[in-house]
Design an enzyme around this catalytic site. Sequence first.
Site, short mmCIF file in Angstrom:
data_model
loop_
_atom_site.label_atom_id
_atom_site.label_comp_id
_atom_site.label_asym_id
_atom_site.label_seq_id
_atom_site.Cartn_x
_atom_site.Cartn_y
_atom_site.Cartn_z
N HIS A 243 0.82 -1.22 0.00
CA HIS A 243 0.00 0.00 0.00
C HIS A 243 0.84 1.25 0.00
CE1 HIS A 243 -3.49 -2.24 0.40
NE2 HIS A 243 -3.19 -2.74 1.58
N GLU B 287 6.46 -12.38 -27.22
CA GLU B 287 7.20 -12.57 -25.96
C GLU B 287 7.67 -14.00 -25.80
OE1 GLU B 287 4.66 -11.60 -22.61
OE2 GLU B 287 2.90 -12.36 -23.62
N CYS C 224 6.21 -3.22 -25.02
CA CYS C 224 5.61 -2.90 -23.72
C CYS C 224 6.35 -3.57 -22.58
CB CYS C 224 4.12 -3.24 -23.71
SG CYS C 224 3.80 -4.96 -24.09
N ASP D 25 9.17 -11.25 -20.77
CA ASP D 25 9.09 -12.69 -21.00
C ASP D 25 10.03 -13.13 -22.12
OD1 ASP D 25 7.33 -13.88 -19.13
OD2 ASP D 25 5.66 -12.80 -20.05
C1 PEP Z 1 6.35 -8.72 -20.97
O1 PEP Z 1 6.40 -9.95 -20.83
O2 PEP Z 1 7.30 -8.04 -21.39
C2 PEP Z 1 5.13 -7.98 -20.59
C3 PEP Z 1 5.00 -6.70 -20.88
O3 PEP Z 1 4.15 -8.65 -19.95
P1 PEP Z 1 4.16 -9.05 -18.40
O4 PEP Z 1 5.31 -8.34 -17.77
O5 PEP Z 1 2.82 -8.63 -17.88
O6 PEP Z 1 4.33 -10.53 -18.47
MG MG Z 2 4.59 -11.12 -20.52
#
Ligand code: PEP
Ligand code: MG
Length: 568
Positions: A189, A430, A501, A454
């Site tokens: 939190h 990924e 991302c 990933d």
């Molecule tokens: C990733 O694997 O780079 C990703 C953005 O997804 P997560 O971190 O939620 O697995």
């Molecule tokens: Mg991922």
Amino acid sequence: MKTCSGLAASTGIAIGPLFVYRPADVRVERRTVRDAVAEQVRYDAARSAVAETLRQMAERLEAAGKEEEAGIFEIQLEFLEDPTFGDAVHTRIGEESTNAEAAVRTVTDELVAEFAEIEDDYFAQRTADIQDLGDRVIRTLSGVTDTPLDALTEPSVVIAHDLTPSDTASMDPERVLALVTEVGSATSHTAILSRGLGIPSIVGLGAMVEEPGATVIVDAIKGRLIVDPDEETLERYRREKAAWDARRDRLLASALEPAVTTDGVSVEVVANIGSVAEARQSLAFGAEGAGLLRTEFLFLDRPDLPSEDEQYTMYRQIADAYGSRPLIVRTLDVGGDKPIPSIDLAPEQNPFLGQRAIRLALADPDRLLYPQLRALFRASDGRNIKIMFPMVATAGEIRQLKAAVASVRTELQQAGTPFDGSVEVGIMVEIPAAAVAAHRLAPLVDFFSIGTNDLTQYTLAADRTNETVAPIADYFEPAVVDLIRAVIDASHSHGIWTGMCGEMAGDPLALPLLLGLGLDEFSMSPSVIPDAKDRLRHLSREECRDVATRCLAAESASQIRSILEQYV
Ligand code: PEP
Ligand code: MG
């Protein structure tokens, strides 16, 4: 002078007097009661009073646009009003002729023990919610109304063992320079709240500092708490703080400006988010949309799956926050490594290689895939929503997912439900298989988004949650960089775009490399957007192409890092 280290949960620097916070002890005496029914009625009255308080606090925070904080109280309310909770308390009182306070303590302790067994950081943090809820009910039963942080009269650095939602709700943010806790992690939190308020914080210090009034420096960049600094250190930090604050103000002032490189290339910088509150916050940081909405947050903390309508409402609210800017919604990405209560998962030897994300959705499409797709298409009407599937490995999976998309579209069309007919459908790249076969997958989708978190762990066979192998899981490894290049090139030769991302997209060191490789969209944690945009404005893509070429010729991650460090 003494220095302690912890985890910087919300960056910044603060200097001020230390306020040592010790919450009122919620001690429970076990008594035998003669009239168990009267005791049960006393509990019911306390429960109603607490429920009312929680409801009011949630409403107040929501009205102030603090959905995430409000969510903490909503979760507590759900626990309190869950009949199994009330029944368990009544049973204890009835069977053991014990007082209501003791019954509540036993029931919450049991619940906490159950949650603590789940090996997941998020659930571990929920035990604090339950404990806090129990304390609140017990205080109400005993007639204790404490006002925890009220003793704070001058702006101070607050240190505590941990802070409960009730503590933080009663805190005057104007008087808190920084927060430091002995325990906690990035999802505690204190971490969430401090990031929301923009207050520097360090969590997981591992020790309490019992020196009320002592001057302290909170270096929430390096995660250091310095107690009783000498004059030289103090002076250095005063300068660092002034520079940090000025830089932050400057970056925030230009955050809404586009990120155009020195050679005129407009770079799309978007946010990774998990809630409506984060969506709103990301806009203030200059996000040009969201490149990743992690929908799993909607599925946590609840015993049942969110209905299609609930999902629809949330997607609509978030898309509305972004107006005409794009919102890329990732379908449910859970599994053995990210468990949720509403899905029964068989234990797996290797959850990262198991039944997760689209594999789960395709195995149970009626519960997991179709409701989410229907909610997304319904929300797309008049909004800029794109759909992204996580953990795709093969063309066969894309074909199955696209068939599901087509059937949802037909169903909505036949029902006369409006939706956007041109919703883009893309995949996260990924899994190395998808990266290697990117040229085969590109004709099947509208976009790629590279998930380096990933992709790195799978390419290097180094578990992203295992600290021992953390140094191996480096996204600057040439093997990973080669895959990134292959994905971007494959997408461009098929006329589609590629975003990123994973954490790498927000790494200042990676920006020139990714720009040079031709990445089209950078999606990152909202708070790093102002800095990333500022850096991109000082780069030239032409020059970065040369930098990328040099990186591609390197043999190791450390060579790539040193090329980039020299350039940056
Ligand atoms: C990733 O694997 O780079 C990703 C953005 O997804 P997560 O971190 O939620 O697995
Ligand atoms: Mg991922």
